[in-house]
Design an enzyme around this catalytic site. Structure first.
Site, short mmCIF file in Angstrom:
data_model
loop_
_atom_site.label_atom_id
_atom_site.label_comp_id
_atom_site.label_asym_id
_atom_site.label_seq_id
_atom_site.Cartn_x
_atom_site.Cartn_y
_atom_site.Cartn_z
N GLY A 190 0.84 -1.20 0.00
CA GLY A 190 0.00 0.00 0.00
C GLY A 190 0.87 1.24 0.00
O GLY A 190 1.16 1.80 1.06
N GLY A 233 1.67 4.75 3.85
CA GLY A 233 2.67 3.74 3.47
C GLY A 233 3.92 4.40 2.90
O GLY A 233 5.05 4.01 3.22
N ASN A 281 -6.99 2.41 10.33
CA ASN A 281 -7.81 3.09 11.32
C ASN A 281 -9.03 2.22 11.63
O ASN A 281 -9.42 1.38 10.83
CB ASN A 281 -8.27 4.43 10.71
CG ASN A 281 -8.65 5.42 11.78
OD1 ASN A 281 -8.42 5.20 12.97
ND2 ASN A 281 -9.25 6.52 11.37
N ALA A 326 -0.73 12.49 6.47
CA ALA A 326 -0.03 12.58 5.18
C ALA A 326 -1.08 12.52 4.09
O ALA A 326 -2.14 11.93 4.27
CB ALA A 326 0.94 11.41 5.04
N LYS A 335 -9.70 5.77 19.76
CA LYS A 335 -9.65 6.52 18.49
C LYS A 335 -10.94 6.29 17.71
O LYS A 335 -11.50 7.22 17.11
CB LYS A 335 -8.41 6.09 17.70
CG LYS A 335 -8.27 6.74 16.34
CD LYS A 335 -7.10 7.69 16.28
CE LYS A 335 -7.08 8.61 15.08
NZ LYS A 335 -6.93 7.94 13.80
P1 NAD Z 1 -4.24 5.71 0.71
O1 NAD Z 1 -5.51 5.49 -0.06
O2 NAD Z 1 -3.47 6.96 0.50
O3 NAD Z 1 -3.24 4.50 0.43
C1 NAD Z 1 -3.66 3.17 0.34
C2 NAD Z 1 -2.84 2.51 -0.76
O4 NAD Z 1 -3.07 1.11 -0.74
C3 NAD Z 1 -3.21 3.01 -2.17
O5 NAD Z 1 -2.02 3.43 -2.82
C4 NAD Z 1 -3.77 1.77 -2.85
O6 NAD Z 1 -3.52 1.71 -4.24
C5 NAD Z 1 -3.03 0.68 -2.10
N1 NAD Z 1 -3.63 -0.64 -2.21
C6 NAD Z 1 -4.93 -1.01 -2.04
N2 NAD Z 1 -5.07 -2.33 -2.28
C7 NAD Z 1 -3.84 -2.81 -2.59
C8 NAD Z 1 -3.35 -4.08 -2.96
N3 NAD Z 1 -4.15 -5.14 -3.05
N4 NAD Z 1 -2.03 -4.21 -3.22
C9 NAD Z 1 -1.19 -3.15 -3.14
N5 NAD Z 1 -1.60 -1.91 -2.81
C10 NAD Z 1 -2.92 -1.74 -2.55
O7 NAD Z 1 -4.61 5.52 2.24
P2 NAD Z 1 -3.93 6.20 3.52
O8 NAD Z 1 -4.47 7.56 3.67
O9 NAD Z 1 -2.47 5.99 3.47
O10 NAD Z 1 -4.58 5.33 4.69
C11 NAD Z 1 -4.16 4.01 4.99
C12 NAD Z 1 -4.72 3.66 6.37
O11 NAD Z 1 -4.09 4.50 7.33
C13 NAD Z 1 -6.22 3.94 6.51
O12 NAD Z 1 -6.83 2.97 7.31
C14 NAD Z 1 -6.27 5.30 7.18
O13 NAD Z 1 -7.45 5.51 7.95
C15 NAD Z 1 -5.06 5.21 8.10
N6 NAD Z 1 -4.52 6.53 8.46
C16 NAD Z 1 -4.18 7.41 7.48
C17 NAD Z 1 -3.66 8.66 7.85
C18 NAD Z 1 -3.25 9.67 6.80
O14 NAD Z 1 -2.88 10.79 7.17
N7 NAD Z 1 -3.27 9.38 5.53
C19 NAD Z 1 -3.50 8.96 9.21
C20 NAD Z 1 -3.86 8.03 10.19
C21 NAD Z 1 -4.37 6.80 9.78
O1 KPL Z 2 -8.82 11.24 13.40
C1 KPL Z 2 -9.51 12.14 12.99
C2 KPL Z 2 -10.01 12.03 11.59
O2 KPL Z 2 -10.33 13.04 10.97
O3 KPL Z 2 -10.09 10.89 11.11
C3 KPL Z 2 -9.87 13.27 13.90
C4 KPL Z 2 -9.03 14.48 13.58
C5 KPL Z 2 -9.58 12.88 15.35
C6 KPL Z 2 -11.32 13.60 13.83
O4 KPL Z 2 -12.08 12.51 14.19
#
Ligand code: NAD
Ligand code: KPL
Length: 305
Positions: free
Chosen positions: A9, A14, A105, A131, A184
């Site tokens: 991912g 990632g 998440n 990110a 969370k």
């Molecule tokens: P994203 O959509 O940016 O990235 C997910 C990636 O996984 C994509 O590039 C997609 O193509 C890839 N993917 C999906 N299926 C795949 C497969 N079978 N093989 C290879 N790659 C595959 O998502 P994200 O924002 O990075 O979020 C990922 C997790 O992290 C989520 O659960 C999100 O809630 C959590 N999270 C994200 C953030 C953030 O700031 N982005 C912060 C906290 C938690």
């Molecule tokens: O984690 C969050 C989100 O937007 O997913 C916060 C900032 C805590 C709001 O629920």
């Protein structure tokens, strides 16, 4: 045992993890969905991380899920709804006793993954870092935060945990990862759906604090019934603190909806409502919230699972 990290991912989180690990000299490989994604990545020449005014490209090797060679350390950074199928695509390559770190998440996807790989140790993470993808293969580190990692079945830190700290990834190993994930999830249930329904940033909920507070009371009942009293402690105050601290931000669910992307509702509010129903606990406000959200997503033509 190889100490290479395979990142499944290469999206926002990632890529952030991959670039920081690579920068610290840790061996990293990206596992991409298929040959077409791999070619696109190879053309880009690497992953680019933008932080404040610095932008740097990391030529991290890429491969597809069906590449040869065992995987000992797997970081799963897909969305919750993609995690189990993505892990299934590399399950045959996971060495016995491999570690699988789950960045998703919410709750529910961790169990779905564990079912796919009973021979691996699954470690859950709860992240408050932020990110987003500026374009394909380029990610911006947008929000300082923290990561808690832990294995609900084994309090011993993983041997590679030092890799994470050496890479400058702010993280702590905790034996209490489940309470953290539940807390969370509760925060997300109290904030995110309402921001979608009212079409507002987190601060917009300051005009709906009675509703937020009533939801927190139901969420606390749920947490107690699920054996998570620690996660219930002071929830209402914490939710208000987060609303104030992130008043100008848009919740992740709001952003997904605005961008026409599938949300992770199934693993957030959906998980809470399913847990309540399993325990025979009536939570009318939470159920009504879910119904309103599902109707809203359907009306926009978005999946409601
Ligand atoms: P994203 O959509 O940016 O990235 C997910 C990636 O996984 C994509 O590039 C997609 O193509 C890839 N993917 C999906 N299926 C795949 C497969 N079978 N093989 C290879 N790659 C595959 O998502 P994200 O924002 O990075 O979020 C990922 C997790 O992290 C989520 O659960 C999100 O809630 C959590 N999270 C994200 C953030 C953030 O700031 N982005 C912060 C906290 C938690
Ligand atoms: O984690 C969050 C989100 O937007 O997913 C916060 C900032 C805590 C709001 O629920």
């Amino acid at each position: 045992m190889s100490s290479t990290w395979h990142i499944l991912g290469a999206g926002s989180l990632g890529s952030l993890w991959a670039c920081r690990l690579a920068r610290a000299g840790t061996a990293v490989r990206l596992v991409l969905r298929d040959g077409q994604r791999l070619r696109s990545y190879q053309l880009a020449g690497g992953l680019t991380l933008a932080e404040q005014d610095q932008t740097r490209c990391y030529a991290i090797p890429g491969e597809t899920a069906d590449a040869a060679g065992p995987i000992h350390r797997l970081l799963v950074a897909c969305k919750a709804y993609d995690a189990a199928s993505a892990v299934a695509s590399v399950a045959a390559r996971l060495a016995p006793g491999a570690d699988v770190v789950l960045l998703q998440n919410g709750l529910g996807s961790q169990d779905e993954v564990a079912e796919q790989v009973p021979h691996a140790r699954c470690i859950s993470a709860s992240s408050t870092e932020g990110a987003f993808r500026e374009k394909d293969w380029q990610v911006r580190f947008a929000g300082q935060g923290f990561n808690w990692l832990g294995d609900p079945g084994n309090p011993m830190p993983a041997t590679w945990f030092e890799d994470v700290q050496r890479a400058g990834i702010p993280a702590e190993w905790t034996p209490d990862i489940l309470p953290r994930l539940w807390r969370k999830l509760a925060l997300n249930c109290a904030i995110n759906p309402l921001t979608v329904l009212y079409g507002c940033n987190n601060g917009g909920l300051l005009g709906h604090l009675e509703e937020v507070d009533a939801l927190c009371t139901e969420l606390q009942q749920l947490l107690h019934r699920c054996g998570q009293p620690q996660a219930a402690l002071g929830l209402g105050e914490d939710v208000q603190r987060v609303i104030l601290a992130t008043a100008a931000n848009y919740s992740s669910m709001y952003q997904d909806v605005q961008a026409g992307r599938r949300t992770e509702v199934h693993y957030l509010l959906g998980h809470a409502c399913r847990a309540a129903s399993r325990h025979g606990l009536a939570l009318p406000l939470l159920e009504h919230l879910q119904q309103r959200l599902v109707d809203n997503l359907r009306a926009r033509g978005l999946p409601c699972n």
